[in-house]
Design an enzyme around this catalytic site. Structure first.
Site, PDB file in Angstrom:
ATOM      1  N   CYS A  13      97.225  75.500 -54.426  1.00 22.65           N
ATOM      2  CA  CYS A  13      98.248  75.516 -55.465  1.00 22.65           C
ATOM      3  C   CYS A  13      99.599  75.598 -54.746  1.00 22.65           C
ATOM      4  O   CYS A  13      99.683  76.194 -53.664  1.00 22.65           O
ATOM      5  CB  CYS A  13      98.052  76.700 -56.400  1.00 22.65           C
ATOM      6  SG  CYS A  13      98.903  76.449 -57.965  1.00 22.65           S
ATOM      7  N   CYS A  87      98.217  72.407 -60.645  1.00 26.36           N
ATOM      8  CA  CYS A  87      99.633  72.628 -60.362  1.00 26.36           C
ATOM      9  C   CYS A  87     100.311  71.388 -59.798  1.00 26.36           C
ATOM     10  O   CYS A  87     101.475  71.437 -59.433  1.00 26.36           O
ATOM     11  CB  CYS A  87      99.780  73.794 -59.383  1.00 26.36           C
ATOM     12  SG  CYS A  87      98.744  73.597 -57.931  1.00 26.36           S
ATOM     13  N   CYS A  91      96.822  66.927 -51.790  1.00 23.61           N
ATOM     14  CA  CYS A  91      96.123  67.270 -50.555  1.00 23.61           C
ATOM     15  C   CYS A  91      95.865  66.002 -49.769  1.00 23.61           C
ATOM     16  O   CYS A  91      95.665  64.939 -50.356  1.00 23.61           O
ATOM     17  CB  CYS A  91      94.769  67.894 -50.871  1.00 23.61           C
ATOM     18  SG  CYS A  91      94.876  69.435 -51.736  1.00 23.61           S
TER      19      CYS A  91
END
Length: 137
Positions: A13, A87, A91
């Site tokens: 997050c 959120c 990645c």
């Protein structure tokens, strides 16, 4: 029969201060060390959300010593499962990894009363994740 390496999960997050910290704490606690747990964020906060710490303490899990950590490519690469917490954090992508996005309300700015339902939803998701990663023998 030899044992295989234990599964590993990374919770991500942006600030690594609320949802991802609660998820990591639940997974560490409920898996009793049978799953390797990491959490991180692309822009870590200075400290973990105090309302999240308080909400977790209510269920017997102490997160008071946790510190938000920066997301690294290595953390993603070293994890079997990568879970973002709704959120919008991105990645690095590696083929063969399992990626999930859990749409969870943001606990930032909420008191412990607002964090409790988020905590409870995270616990339910963690229990399901454990049953998937550690099927009963």
């Amino acid at each position: 029969m030899t044992t295989t390496t234990k599964p590993s999960v990374l919770f991500v997050c942006v600030h690594n201060a609320g949802r991802s910290q609660m998820a990591a704490a639940f997974l560490s606690h409920l898996s009793e060390g049978r799953i390797e747990v990491r959490s991180a964020g692309s822009a870590p906060a200075d400290s973990v959300n105090p309302a999240a710490v308080e909400a977790m303490a209510e269920v017997g899990i102490d997160m008071s010593a946790e510190i938000p950590k920066v997301l690294t490519t290595e953390a993603v690469q070293d994890s079997d499962v990568v879970i973002t917490m709704g959120c919008g954090d991105a990645c690095p992508f590696f083929p063969g990894k399992r990626y999930e996005d859990w749409k969870l309300e943001d606990p930032a700015g909420q008191g412990v009363d607002g964090v409790r339902p988020i905590r409870d939803e995270i616990r339910e998701r963690i229990e399901n994740l454990i049953s998937e990663l550690l099927p009963a023998a």
